[in-house]
Design a protein around this motif. Structure first.
Motif, PDB file in Angstrom:
ATOM      1  N   PHE B  18     -21.892   6.006 -17.136  1.00 19.69           N
ATOM      2  CA  PHE B  18     -21.346   6.002 -18.496  1.00 19.69           C
ATOM      3  C   PHE B  18     -20.336   7.135 -18.656  1.00 19.69           C
ATOM      4  N   ARG B  19     -20.733   8.332 -18.234  1.00 21.25           N
ATOM      5  CA  ARG B  19     -19.884   9.508 -18.447  1.00 21.25           C
ATOM      6  C   ARG B  19     -18.542   9.370 -17.736  1.00 21.25           C
ATOM      7  N   GLU B  20     -18.589   8.901 -16.496  1.00 19.51           N
ATOM      8  CA  GLU B  20     -17.350   8.764 -15.736  1.00 19.51           C
ATOM      9  C   GLU B  20     -16.383   7.797 -16.427  1.00 19.51           C
ATOM     10  N   ILE B  21     -16.921   6.675 -16.883  1.00 19.19           N
ATOM     11  CA  ILE B  21     -16.068   5.646 -17.496  1.00 19.19           C
ATOM     12  C   ILE B  21     -15.555   6.097 -18.852  1.00 19.19           C
ATOM     13  N   VAL B  22     -16.435   6.680 -19.644  1.00 14.14           N
ATOM     14  CA  VAL B  22     -16.048   7.041 -21.017  1.00 14.14           C
ATOM     15  C   VAL B  22     -15.121   8.265 -21.022  1.00 14.14           C
ATOM     16  N   THR B  23     -15.345   9.199 -20.117  1.00 16.83           N
ATOM     17  CA  THR B  23     -14.474  10.376 -20.042  1.00 16.83           C
ATOM     18  C   THR B  23     -13.040   9.977 -19.702  1.00 16.83           C
ATOM     19  N   ALA B  24     -12.889   8.928 -18.902  1.00 17.74           N
ATOM     20  CA  ALA B  24     -11.535   8.466 -18.550  1.00 17.74           C
ATOM     21  C   ALA B  24     -10.794   7.946 -19.778  1.00 17.74           C
ATOM     22  N   GLY B  25     -11.511   7.408 -20.751  1.00 13.23           N
ATOM     23  CA  GLY B  25     -10.898   6.980 -22.006  1.00 13.23           C
ATOM     24  C   GLY B  25      -9.989   5.769 -21.898  1.00 13.23           C
ATOM     25  N   GLU B  26     -10.110   5.038 -20.814  1.00 16.15           N
ATOM     26  CA  GLU B  26      -9.169   3.937 -20.583  1.00 16.15           C
ATOM     27  C   GLU B  26      -9.705   2.563 -20.946  1.00 16.15           C
ATOM     28  N   THR B  27     -11.012   2.466 -21.180  1.00 17.14           N
ATOM     29  CA  THR B  27     -11.573   1.121 -21.348  1.00 17.14           C
ATOM     30  C   THR B  27     -12.527   0.970 -22.529  1.00 17.14           C
ATOM     31  N   TYR B  28     -13.273   1.986 -22.867  1.00 17.45           N
ATOM     32  CA  TYR B  28     -14.302   1.834 -23.895  1.00 17.45           C
ATOM     33  C   TYR B  28     -13.973   2.605 -25.166  1.00 17.45           C
ATOM     34  N   TYR B  30     -15.496   4.555 -27.049  1.00 22.57           N
ATOM     35  CA  TYR B  30     -16.430   5.625 -27.347  1.00 22.57           C
ATOM     36  C   TYR B  30     -15.669   6.938 -27.222  1.00 22.57           C
ATOM     37  N   ALA B  31     -16.094   7.937 -27.953  1.00 22.89           N
ATOM     38  CA  ALA B  31     -15.442   9.240 -27.876  1.00 22.89           C
ATOM     39  C   ALA B  31     -15.550   9.774 -26.444  1.00 22.89           C
ATOM     40  N   VAL B  32     -14.467  10.343 -25.932  1.00 21.56           N
ATOM     41  CA  VAL B  32     -14.473  10.827 -24.542  1.00 21.56           C
ATOM     42  C   VAL B  32     -15.487  11.954 -24.343  1.00 21.56           C
ATOM     43  N   ASP B  33     -15.836  12.648 -25.413  1.00 23.08           N
ATOM     44  CA  ASP B  33     -16.822  13.730 -25.297  1.00 23.08           C
ATOM     45  C   ASP B  33     -18.217  13.297 -25.774  1.00 23.08           C
ATOM     46  N   THR B  34     -18.501  12.010 -25.706  1.00 25.36           N
ATOM     47  CA  THR B  34     -19.827  11.513 -26.067  1.00 25.36           C
ATOM     48  C   THR B  34     -20.902  12.250 -25.258  1.00 25.36           C
ATOM     49  N   THR B  35     -21.917  12.745 -25.944  1.00 27.45           N
ATOM     50  CA  THR B  35     -22.993  13.469 -25.248  1.00 27.45           C
ATOM     51  C   THR B  35     -24.006  12.490 -24.642  1.00 27.45           C
ATOM     52  N   LYS B  36     -24.848  13.006 -23.791  1.00 29.69           N
ATOM     53  CA  LYS B  36     -25.877  12.168 -23.174  1.00 29.69           C
ATOM     54  C   LYS B  36     -26.804  11.576 -24.239  1.00 29.69           C
ATOM     55  N   GLU B  37     -27.120  12.375 -25.248  1.00 28.79           N
ATOM     56  CA  GLU B  37     -28.009  11.898 -26.310  1.00 28.79           C
ATOM     57  C   GLU B  37     -27.332  10.763 -27.097  1.00 28.79           C
ATOM     58  N   GLN B  38     -26.031  10.927 -27.390  1.00 30.90           N
ATOM     59  CA  GLN B  38     -25.305   9.876 -28.104  1.00 30.90           C
ATOM     60  C   GLN B  38     -25.199   8.622 -27.230  1.00 30.90           C
ATOM     61  N   ALA B  39     -24.957   8.851 -25.941  1.00 27.41           N
ATOM     62  CA  ALA B  39     -24.838   7.707 -25.024  1.00 27.41           C
ATOM     63  C   ALA B  39     -26.142   6.921 -24.979  1.00 27.41           C
ATOM     64  N   PHE B  40     -27.248   7.622 -25.005  1.00 29.29           N
ATOM     65  CA  PHE B  40     -28.555   6.945 -24.995  1.00 29.29           C
ATOM     66  C   PHE B  40     -28.705   6.070 -26.238  1.00 29.29           C
ATOM     67  N   GLN B  41     -28.258   6.615 -27.355  1.00 29.05           N
ATOM     68  CA  GLN B  41     -28.334   5.850 -28.604  1.00 29.05           C
ATOM     69  C   GLN B  41     -27.450   4.599 -28.515  1.00 29.05           C
ATOM     70  N   ILE B  42     -26.225   4.788 -28.017  1.00 26.49           N
ATOM     71  CA  ILE B  42     -25.247   3.694 -27.924  1.00 26.49           C
ATOM     72  C   ILE B  42     -25.712   2.604 -26.952  1.00 26.49           C
ATOM     73  N   TRP B  43     -26.173   3.035 -25.796  1.00 21.16           N
ATOM     74  CA  TRP B  43     -26.408   2.090 -24.702  1.00 21.16           C
ATOM     75  C   TRP B  43     -27.843   1.570 -24.665  1.00 21.16           C
ATOM     76  N   PHE B  44     -28.761   2.302 -25.301  1.00 23.27           N
ATOM     77  CA  PHE B  44     -30.180   1.999 -25.145  1.00 23.27           C
ATOM     78  C   PHE B  44     -30.874   1.670 -26.467  1.00 23.27           C
ATOM     79  N   TYR B  81     -20.377  -3.809 -20.307  1.00 24.10           N
ATOM     80  CA  TYR B  81     -20.752  -3.724 -18.890  1.00 24.10           C
ATOM     81  C   TYR B  81     -20.115  -2.489 -18.272  1.00 24.10           C
ATOM     82  N   MET B  82     -20.851  -1.824 -17.402  1.00 21.10           N
ATOM     83  CA  MET B  82     -20.289  -0.692 -16.667  1.00 21.10           C
ATOM     84  C   MET B  82     -20.728  -0.763 -15.206  1.00 21.10           C
ATOM     85  N   VAL B  83     -19.782  -0.490 -14.312  1.00 25.51           N
ATOM     86  CA  VAL B  83     -20.062  -0.485 -12.873  1.00 25.51           C
ATOM     87  C   VAL B  83     -19.660   0.882 -12.318  1.00 25.51           C
TER      88      VAL B  83
END
Lengths: 160, 160
Positions: B18-28, B30-44, B81-83
Motif C-alpha cells: 500500500f505504502r509504495e503505491i500510494v506514496t508514488a501518487g500516480e494511481t490511487y 489517497y493522500a501520499v502521506d497516508t499513515t499505516k493506521e489510516q491505511a488499515f481503516q481504508i483497506w480493511f 487492487y494492489m500488486v
C-alpha cells in the motif's frame, strides 16, 4: 433570507427535510431507512462544511460540501443539496448551488463533481446543466428507482 | 498460490505494498502521506471484504470490495487492487479482478464500478477494458499526477 453555516442545533430542522427526501428513495444514494443519527453523520460530520437556507427563522434548505477524492483528487469537491417540499420551485437550489461554488473557490477547490444524479431526476439534471455542469459520465442502471426500477445515474462536473 | 480473505494480521504484509503505491501518487486517490493506521481503516475496516493474493507464504497482492453507493445505488460494488512491484506483469491483477467479480456476484451485486482510474495509468485502463469494463465517464483534469499534472480520471463499469 440568508444562506449561513449550519450549527449543530440546526439539525433538528434539517432532519425532516432529509427524511422526507431520503425516504422517497428517488434522488439520493442513502438508505431509505437512514436514522437521524446516521443522517447527522452523513450531512454534518463527514462533510467539510454544511450550510442552511433560512427565511424568517425557518430552515427551508441545506447543503454540504466535501472533498470528493483524497490525495491526487483533492482539488475536486462534492456537494449535496436538499430543499423542503414546501419551498420548491422558488430558486433555492440555484441559490445554494451558486453559493456553494463561491465557498468552493474560497476553499481552493478547482472543480465540483456530482457523483450520482439519477437520470430520472429531470429537474436536477436540467438545473445543474443550466448552472454550467457538464454530464461527463453515465452509469448504466446504477440507480434503483422505487417506481421506475433501474435507471442510469449521471456524473456531472464543473471546472470552477 | 491462492487468493483468500485477509486476516487482520496480514496487514503488516499489506502495508508495504500500500505504502509504495500510494506514496508514488500516480494511481490511487489517497493522500501520499497516508499513515499505516489510516491505511488499515481504508483497506480493511471501511470495505466489506478484503482479500490477499498469497504465494508460498508471501502476500504479493491485495484487493478490497465494498458497496459503492448506499440505498438506491447499493447493487453496485467498488473494488481496489494492489500488486507488489516485485510481482507485476504476472497476471495477479487479472486473477484478483476475476476473483472479485465472483465474490461480488455471490454477494448479490449486479455491477462493479471503478470511480477514479487515472487516464495516465494506461496499463490499468487496458486491463480493465480487456476484462469487460466499459469507460462510462471521463472527469476532466480530476487527477493531479505528480509528474504529468492534471490528467483526466475515468469511470469504468461492468454489469456482472
Amino acid at each position: 433570507m440568508t444562506i449561513r453555516e449550519a450549527e449543530k442545533e440546526d439539525f433538528d430542522s434539517i432532519w425532516p427535510i432529509f427524511r422526507e427526501i431520503v425516504t422517497a428513495g428517488e434522488t439520493y444514494a442513502y438508505a431509505v431507512d437512514t436514522t437521524k443519527e446516521q443522517a447527522f453523520q452523513i450531512w454534518f460530520e463527514a462533510p467539510r462544511k454544511t450550510y442552511v437556507f433560512e427565511e424568517e427563522g425557518n430552515i427551508l434548505g441545506t447543503y454540504f460540501l466535501k472533498t470528493n477524492q483524497a490525495g491526487p483528487g483533492s482539488h475536486v469537491c462534492n456537494c449535496g443539496y436538499m430543499v423542503a417540499s414546501t419551498a420548491r420551485g422558488r430558486g433555492l437550489a440555484t441559490a445554494m448551488c451558486e453559493h456553494s461554488q463561491e465557498v468552493a473557490r474560497a476553499l481552493g477547490y478547482k472543480a465540483m463533481q456530482f457523483n450520482f444524479v439519477a437520470s430520472s431526476n429531470a429537474g436536477a439534471v436540467r438545473l445543474w446543466s443550466k448552472l454550467g455542469f457538464e454530464t461527463v459520465g453515465r452509469l448504466p442502471n446504477a440507480f434503483n428507482h422505487p417506481v421506475l426500477g433501474y435507471v442510469d445515474a449521471l456524473v456531472m462536473y464543473k471546472w470552477l
